[in-house]
Design a protein around this motif. Sequence first.
Motif, PDB file in Angstrom:
ATOM      1  N   LEU A 117       0.824  -1.203   0.000  1.00 33.18           N
ATOM      2  CA  LEU A 117       0.000   0.000   0.000  1.00 33.18           C
ATOM      3  C   LEU A 117       0.862   1.258   0.000  1.00 33.18           C
ATOM      4  O   LEU A 117       0.499   2.274  -0.590  1.00 33.18           O
ATOM      5  CB  LEU A 117      -0.918  -0.004   1.230  1.00 33.18           C
ATOM      6  N   ARG A 118       2.020   1.187   0.653  1.00 39.88           N
ATOM      7  CA  ARG A 118       2.913   2.348   0.688  1.00 39.88           C
ATOM      8  C   ARG A 118       3.599   2.599  -0.645  1.00 39.88           C
ATOM      9  O   ARG A 118       4.135   3.676  -0.883  1.00 39.88           O
ATOM     10  CB  ARG A 118       3.959   2.157   1.787  1.00 39.88           C
ATOM     11  N   GLN A 119       3.590   1.573  -1.521  1.00 43.74           N
ATOM     12  CA  GLN A 119       4.180   1.752  -2.846  1.00 43.74           C
ATOM     13  C   GLN A 119       3.189   2.391  -3.815  1.00 43.74           C
ATOM     14  O   GLN A 119       3.486   2.555  -4.994  1.00 43.74           O
ATOM     15  CB  GLN A 119       4.639   0.396  -3.408  1.00 43.74           C
ATOM     16  N   ASN A 120       2.002   2.742  -3.307  1.00 39.72           N
ATOM     17  CA  ASN A 120       0.967   3.404  -4.110  1.00 39.72           C
ATOM     18  C   ASN A 120       0.463   2.547  -5.261  1.00 39.72           C
ATOM     19  O   ASN A 120      -0.048   3.070  -6.249  1.00 39.72           O
ATOM     20  CB  ASN A 120       1.457   4.758  -4.653  1.00 39.72           C
ATOM     21  N   LYS A 121       0.619   1.225  -5.161  1.00 35.99           N
ATOM     22  CA  LYS A 121       0.117   0.372  -6.228  1.00 35.99           C
ATOM     23  C   LYS A 121      -1.409   0.405  -6.281  1.00 35.99           C
ATOM     24  O   LYS A 121      -2.001   0.167  -7.325  1.00 35.99           O
ATOM     25  CB  LYS A 121       0.607  -1.063  -6.045  1.00 35.99           C
ATOM     26  N   SER A 122      -2.021   0.700  -5.169  1.00 35.61           N
ATOM     27  CA  SER A 122      -3.481   0.775  -5.136  1.00 35.61           C
ATOM     28  C   SER A 122      -3.978   2.209  -5.331  1.00 35.61           C
ATOM     29  O   SER A 122      -5.139   2.499  -5.075  1.00 35.61           O
ATOM     30  CB  SER A 122      -4.001   0.232  -3.800  1.00 35.61           C
ATOM     31  N   GLY A 123      -3.083   3.091  -5.779  1.00 32.96           N
ATOM     32  CA  GLY A 123      -3.472   4.481  -5.938  1.00 32.96           C
ATOM     33  C   GLY A 123      -3.166   5.262  -4.670  1.00 32.96           C
ATOM     34  O   GLY A 123      -2.814   4.696  -3.635  1.00 32.96           O
ATOM     35  N   PRO A 124      -3.271   6.577  -4.721  1.00 29.61           N
ATOM     36  CA  PRO A 124      -2.948   7.405  -3.554  1.00 29.61           C
ATOM     37  C   PRO A 124      -3.931   7.189  -2.418  1.00 29.61           C
ATOM     38  O   PRO A 124      -5.141   7.335  -2.578  1.00 29.61           O
ATOM     39  CB  PRO A 124      -3.039   8.831  -4.111  1.00 29.61           C
ATOM     40  N   LEU A 125      -3.407   6.797  -1.265  1.00 27.78           N
ATOM     41  CA  LEU A 125      -4.228   6.590  -0.071  1.00 27.78           C
ATOM     42  C   LEU A 125      -3.616   7.378   1.081  1.00 27.78           C
ATOM     43  O   LEU A 125      -2.390   7.513   1.171  1.00 27.78           O
ATOM     44  CB  LEU A 125      -4.280   5.103   0.313  1.00 27.78           C
ATOM     45  N   THR A 126      -4.454   7.878   1.959  1.00 30.59           N
ATOM     46  CA  THR A 126      -3.939   8.535   3.145  1.00 30.59           C
ATOM     47  C   THR A 126      -3.405   7.483   4.112  1.00 30.59           C
ATOM     48  O   THR A 126      -3.696   6.288   3.982  1.00 30.59           O
ATOM     49  CB  THR A 126      -5.036   9.349   3.842  1.00 30.59           C
ATOM     50  N   LYS A 127      -2.641   7.925   5.098  1.00 29.84           N
ATOM     51  CA  LYS A 127      -2.112   6.990   6.093  1.00 29.84           C
ATOM     52  C   LYS A 127      -3.249   6.272   6.803  1.00 29.84           C
ATOM     53  O   LYS A 127      -3.187   5.050   7.030  1.00 29.84           O
ATOM     54  CB  LYS A 127      -1.254   7.743   7.102  1.00 29.84           C
ATOM     55  N   ALA A 128      -4.307   6.997   7.126  1.00 33.64           N
ATOM     56  CA  ALA A 128      -5.449   6.388   7.807  1.00 33.64           C
ATOM     57  C   ALA A 128      -6.130   5.352   6.922  1.00 33.64           C
ATOM     58  O   ALA A 128      -6.542   4.287   7.394  1.00 33.64           O
ATOM     59  CB  ALA A 128      -6.450   7.465   8.217  1.00 33.64           C
ATOM     60  N   GLU A 129      -6.235   5.642   5.638  1.00 35.66           N
ATOM     61  CA  GLU A 129      -6.849   4.696   4.707  1.00 35.66           C
ATOM     62  C   GLU A 129      -6.005   3.444   4.555  1.00 35.66           C
ATOM     63  O   GLU A 129      -6.545   2.330   4.478  1.00 35.66           O
ATOM     64  CB  GLU A 129      -7.062   5.363   3.350  1.00 35.66           C
ATOM     65  N   ARG A 130      -4.688   3.619   4.524  1.00 35.20           N
ATOM     66  CA  ARG A 130      -3.809   2.445   4.430  1.00 35.20           C
ATOM     67  C   ARG A 130      -3.939   1.565   5.664  1.00 35.20           C
ATOM     68  O   ARG A 130      -4.023   0.338   5.569  1.00 35.20           O
ATOM     69  CB  ARG A 130      -2.349   2.886   4.239  1.00 35.20           C
TER      70      ARG A 130
END
Length: 254
Positions: A117-130
Amino acid sequence: MNDRPTASESTTPGRSGLRAKFTLKSNGFKLAINLAVPAGQTLAVIGPNGSGKSTLLTALAGHIAIRNGEIQMAETMVDRPKSGDWIDPVDRPIALVPQDGLLFPHLSVLDNVLFGLRQNKSGPLTKAERLERAFQSLQAVDMADATTKVPEELSGGQAQRVAVARALALQQPFLLLDEPLSRIDVGNRRNIRQALADQRPLGQVQVIVTHGRDHAITADLIMAIEDGQVTGFDTPTAMCANLPTRWIAELLNP
């Protein structure tokens, strides 16, 4: 005379499914594949040891190039040697669960799941969303109480469940799993099968290599590979009614 269409004829996907028709050679082994899986469906891949099942996933993931033919995921041609189409593994719309899990030994369970998730493979997510996505995935495989543990503190089955959670968290259009239940005890296998079904995003294609009858017959489609060749491709109901080879009969017969 049997006029029933085969799975490859009746389930050809639209632009959002998986299509793969190719051959490849690796270390003297030749694999020939022809498959089509509609969006939102699950394909169980069965076959004896050494038949080419893991090689298929490796090719779909892009870790080995096909010799000829093509692999298309949704609207993207990810590998077609004739035209020079090639998408690197990191850029393919996939999540992969290899047979050994490949958890990072220096990261906690939670950080292992967060890694993709931190590699943004799922698109931009906030820390809370991750964090929410990671916890939901760990809860789905009953590992939410082990977030601070590192892989060496886990059993083989627990590590495999974390690997599944990491893939689920990415919510990619294509999920490739190589024997995801092989190290998981019988009591947890049904839970993992349910998690794979419940956590599947809309339209996700799942390709699952399995030696388990229960996992195979609950998929939408079954493909059998023996000695590098596809020996069966159909719905579970149709394949169980017309078992094409002795090996398939031994696995699927109750």
